[in-house]
Design a protein around this motif. Sequence first.
Motif, mmCIF file in Angstrom:
data_model
loop_
_atom_site.group_PDB
_atom_site.id
_atom_site.type_symbol
_atom_site.label_atom_id
_atom_site.label_comp_id
_atom_site.label_asym_id
_atom_site.label_seq_id
_atom_site.Cartn_x
_atom_site.Cartn_y
_atom_site.Cartn_z
ATOM 1 N N UNK A 467 -41.820 -8.604 -23.057
ATOM 2 C CA UNK A 467 -41.779 -7.336 -23.555
ATOM 3 C C UNK A 467 -40.858 -6.290 -22.932
ATOM 4 N N UNK A 468 -40.621 -6.736 -21.536
ATOM 5 C CA UNK A 468 -39.947 -5.809 -20.738
ATOM 6 C C UNK A 468 -38.209 -5.999 -20.540
ATOM 7 N N UNK A 469 -38.275 -7.506 -21.279
ATOM 8 C CA UNK A 469 -36.670 -7.783 -21.241
ATOM 9 C C UNK A 469 -36.229 -8.461 -19.970
ATOM 10 N N UNK A 498 -41.422 -9.783 -27.458
ATOM 11 C CA UNK A 498 -39.981 -9.192 -27.384
ATOM 12 C C UNK A 498 -39.619 -8.888 -28.753
ATOM 13 N N UNK A 499 -39.929 -9.358 -29.744
ATOM 14 C CA UNK A 499 -39.204 -8.762 -30.992
ATOM 15 C C UNK A 499 -39.766 -7.258 -31.199
ATOM 16 N N UNK A 501 -40.669 -5.032 -28.876
ATOM 17 C CA UNK A 501 -39.840 -4.049 -27.958
ATOM 18 C C UNK A 501 -38.389 -4.173 -28.110
ATOM 19 N N UNK A 502 -37.736 -4.803 -29.108
ATOM 20 C CA UNK A 502 -36.482 -4.978 -29.343
ATOM 21 C C UNK A 502 -35.844 -5.596 -28.131
ATOM 22 N N UNK A 503 -36.133 -6.846 -27.690
ATOM 23 C CA UNK A 503 -35.657 -7.300 -26.431
ATOM 24 C C UNK A 503 -35.190 -8.761 -27.094
ATOM 25 N N UNK A 504 -33.890 -8.528 -27.709
ATOM 26 C CA UNK A 504 -33.358 -9.680 -28.431
ATOM 27 C C UNK A 504 -32.918 -11.050 -27.621
ATOM 28 N N UNK A 505 -32.341 -10.711 -26.278
ATOM 29 C CA UNK A 505 -32.142 -11.728 -25.598
ATOM 30 C C UNK A 505 -33.357 -12.710 -25.240
ATOM 31 N N UNK A 506 -34.225 -11.957 -24.797
ATOM 32 C CA UNK A 506 -35.763 -12.462 -24.467
ATOM 33 C C UNK A 506 -35.977 -13.381 -25.709
ATOM 34 N N UNK A 507 -36.187 -12.653 -26.946
ATOM 35 C CA UNK A 507 -36.569 -13.122 -27.899
ATOM 36 C C UNK A 507 -35.849 -14.582 -28.379
ATOM 37 N N UNK A 508 -34.832 -14.508 -28.188
ATOM 38 C CA UNK A 508 -33.824 -15.558 -28.566
ATOM 39 C C UNK A 508 -33.933 -16.921 -27.530
ATOM 40 N N UNK A 509 -34.301 -16.679 -26.406
ATOM 41 C CA UNK A 509 -34.446 -17.536 -25.268
ATOM 42 C C UNK A 509 -35.817 -18.431 -25.745
#
Length: 1252
Positions: A467-469, A498-499, A501-509
């Motif tokens: 959530x914090x990216x 992650x999604x 909180x708009x943390x796209x890179x973390x969500x993709x990982x």
Amino acid sequence: MTRSGKKRQEKGEKQQQKPYDAEATRIRLSQILEEFREATDEVYTFEANLTNRERSEVHVLCSQMGMTSESSGRGNQRRVSVYKSKAKVEKGEENLNSFTFSEEAKEVLQDLFIRHPPDDQEVSEEMFGKHSGKTDKIQVKKDDIFRKPSMNKAEIAKKVESLASRVEKAANLRQIAEQRSKLPIASFRDAITSTIESNQVVLISGETGCGKTTQVPQFLLDHMWGKGEACKIVCTQPRRISATSVAERISCERGETVGDSVGYKIRLESKGGRHSSILFCTNGILLRVLVSKGSGRLKTEASKKLAKDDVSDITHIIVDEIHERDRFSDFMLAILRDMLPSHPRLRLVLMSATIDAERFSQYFGGCPIIRVPGFTYPVKTFYLEDVLSIVKSMENNHLDCTSTSVTIEDSEFTEGYRVALDEAINMAWSNDEFDPLLDLVSSEGAPKIYNYQHSSTGVTPLMVFAGKGRVGNVCMLLSFGADCYLRANDGTTALEWAERENQGEAAEIIKKHKEKALSNSEEEQQLLDKYLSTINPELIDVVLIEQLLRKICFDSKDGAILVFLPGWDDINRTRERLLSCPFFKDSSKFVIISLHSMVPSVEQKKVFKRPPLGCRKIVLSTNIAETAVTIDDVVYVIDSGRMKEKNYDPYSNVSTLHASWVSKASAKQREGRAGRCQPGICYHLYSKLRAASLPDFQVPEIKRMPIEELCLQVKLLDPNCKIEDFLQKTLDPPVFETIRNAVIVLQNIGALSLDGKLTELGKKLGSLPVHPLTSKMLFFAILLNCLDPALTLACASDCRGPFTLPMLPSEKKRALAAKSELASLYGGHGDQLAIIAAFECWKNAKEKGQEARFCSQYFVSSSAMNMLFGMRKQLQSELLRNGFITENVSSCSLNALDPGILHAVLVAGLYPMVGRLLPPLKSGKGSVVEIARGEKVRLHPHSTNYKLSLKKSDDQPLILYDEITRGDDGSYIKNCCAIGPLPLLFLATEIVVAPAKDNDEDDDESDYEDAEEDDSDEDKMEEHDKAELRLGEKIMSSPDNTVKVVVDRWLYYELTVLDVAQICCLRERLSAALSFRATHPQTVLPQLLEASVYAIARILSYDGLSGIPLPLKSVDSLASMVNATEIDQSTPGRKKAMGQNPNALMCNDAHHNSRARASMGTTHWNGPSSRHVPPPFAPVFTNPYQSYASHGVFAPVFTNPYQRYAVFAPVFTNPYQRYASHGVGVAVAEYGLGMRRGPTNPREDSFKRQRS
């Protein structure tokens, strides 16, 4: 549907069912059958929805569990029913065997009954007369090792000062003291001593590695010495190696040698004495101390007071590893709970892992529990799916990365730790303070940390970092194996955090990680499916173990490897597999050690030594290494998931030994072995599905073992107590059928009367540290002067087999030939006989300095023989200490070489484990034995009787066995001996005389021709009884009439009326003599009993082997077989005589030759021949008569010239005794311990002996 269409459908069903589904099916069916076996129902019927494959699986599982199964119905209504004990015992008329005494035996019987005719009053008056109600007063030597040291305050202060001085001066002791202070239990020292001071019972529940086993006894000792008080702290362990190794460890920590302040007492040895303040022993040792001192309710106040004083010398009793639930510990806890109120100063400390601690506490009235956290390093855990992937990819180092499916086990953390984690998660999410959470996660690295969920919100560290990216932290947690599928209390996952909180890179990982995990999972599943389609998961795959060991050694440089295997056979197979591999053959790089409970202590201690630098230690062990034994340098654990377990079916009254799956508790203990001293890895060789299906705990031993020994101990503890009532006090009482069967056995051997009271014989049977049946065998052997082989048999039952198991086919043939040759020295056809012969030959070989040669040629284990030697010595000393034998022990073994008497001793020890040999299977796969309840059991290929064949005749030899082993391919017997009917007729529990079939048919019409058709039922019954009586009187009126004798209601024999009457009389006299000898060991037998026992021994010597099939090969062909197997090829420079066995270790050659020649067209024992062919390398005889008596280099050396007339005769102390013998091979023995002085005129009384 056509028949071909139906077959295609069934074939399609089989193809559609995956191997993984088959394992799931097997697990489900096993659980159903286990529940049925525990229930009281006699039959269980499955629903009609089982497939053909599932029904087949039920039949296989039932065969392994000792139950029977039947399918019934057709089509969709076909069902399978399972029965616990649906045994069909054939009446056996078609198998009616005949028995007649030999002419020599008839002469003995005639002589006996002329001098001592049967008399109805003889047992009560003549036999016991003035000894009635009395037993010999024997001064039993007391063992003071359980007594409290007699030290005053000054002496104690000196001990304390000496300990402090040693620690101060020795650097290694200071280092040990520092290490002790860092153990988790060190901070609980004051709490433990104060709690024990104020409570009579305390339970210490500590995780593996907390230090409870070694530190608690020292805490108590130092506390008592600090007060200036002496103490005796008795610590029990479930195994011998645990008791000895912990005692040595504590002695080392205190700078002493074992036997000073810390000692131990196990069955084979003891170190220390009254001066030892801490004493380690096994559960069985302490149990016997409690029972022998009458720590329960005793008859008289005087004896009660004495017992109380003796037990009061023990200040503390520590029962360790109580969670293992062996039958001795459960029984001992029940005794201790009862005796505590009468011993208020005694303190009882119970110690166990965290498993089921509350239940033990409640058993002792809610005693306080001290919970100690463990200290184990993180342990990575792989399952079969992971292992298959690891060994498949030889180029990748599996230790460099961690699969997502891998878990790491760790101990429970405290409440304070939970608070710290909650606070760290809150600070990271609310204040962006990530360091506290990162410190906790990275320092511990355990799944319970990085998968921890907040106590109120359910949030995990991965959710916070996602959530914090914080991409780096997310990758770190995923690489550790963090579970990305966990959900918080609001139902969200780390990906959704992650999604959101708009943390796209973390969500993709996280998405890629999930896809990779799914792909890996599918690949692992395919590997598992393929593996399970070819390998039975319940068998030990030594090839996979070798591959995994090789992979570990490739991917790492050091660290010991511990492999858990079910039993000795699997250890041996794995060891041989590794030693045959060039990679592991280099002893400078690998040291392979076997660890087994029956391996001598010296061998066991090798596992604790660290190998030289560059050499890796591989330990192949049973579950003995699960608990108290700590091998410091173990980093890798390979867990087969299997263990050998003894089971007892009370409904069929059959004991079995089979491999079973471990419990979850045991699996956790095995994992912990890898993380005791450093981070480690555990490889479970079973699937995750199997792991989830394992039982939580092992079934307590008291519920899966025969309990004759425990039932007798109950009566010794309190003769007025009902056995069932006392056993109901245990944590998990055995079922009623188990208790009933045990009581019946004790009644049959005379330990209990028919009304359940303890007899004088029962007191004596319970005084020895062996099973009551074994005790009776020893008394019988003493009575017949055949003690030496009986000692070997008694100890061999508690020891692993002395024969090694070669792997190569040529060596297997050699080993079988060698074992058969040894058995032939005592009459042949007996695995127990081979053990006796192997021990005697080994002993003589050792005396001549040729032990290694003998062991190599005859595939005998030197370590097993040394252990057997020690056990025999200990048991012999117990007999001597209790007054059952005199210092002149050799006088009790004068008939040790008589096969007929020896077979009777075997029956005395193993009865009622008797079956009858059936014609061999058409497949030629060994011999088949039918046991009493009708079950057919195969003989194991390792048995000397495996290919024992019958000629087409009416006689069916009897097979005596020790236990039945159940495996995947059904039930089989490993150790057995062919016996004749005479020993059984003398020793069986019940023989019933019935009219022979011809007599019955002849008299039916005459007996009933006067009966009126309109008589009442009562009249008809009365007339029937009278007719039966008239028929019996008519048959028994003539001694030459033939009658049918039914032994134990299933074995049928034809005998004459005279023979039956004589046997019944001798049975009664033998029973009386046995009871008299056990209760009056230092008194001469009454004249009637003495003469009768002497006659019985002579009859057994003549006819004891009658009815046993002899080897069909001549001595020359047997010698050729031995030659072909190259048993003696290792000895250079030897000349082989024509027609002679070249084996220099051959024993009893004259007897061997005579047996072989007698087998040529002869089916009964005729005594040894006078012809003797001296073997090569025969000893140099100093006595000219020994050239006739010697049977080989390692045969017992005879010193009496009269023995040349009878190969198996005893040493005669009276020259006139040789005239009492009626033929070659008769054993003329000294029966009993008392003797009168002066020779006896042989013409006046041919059966009497010299007494002194």
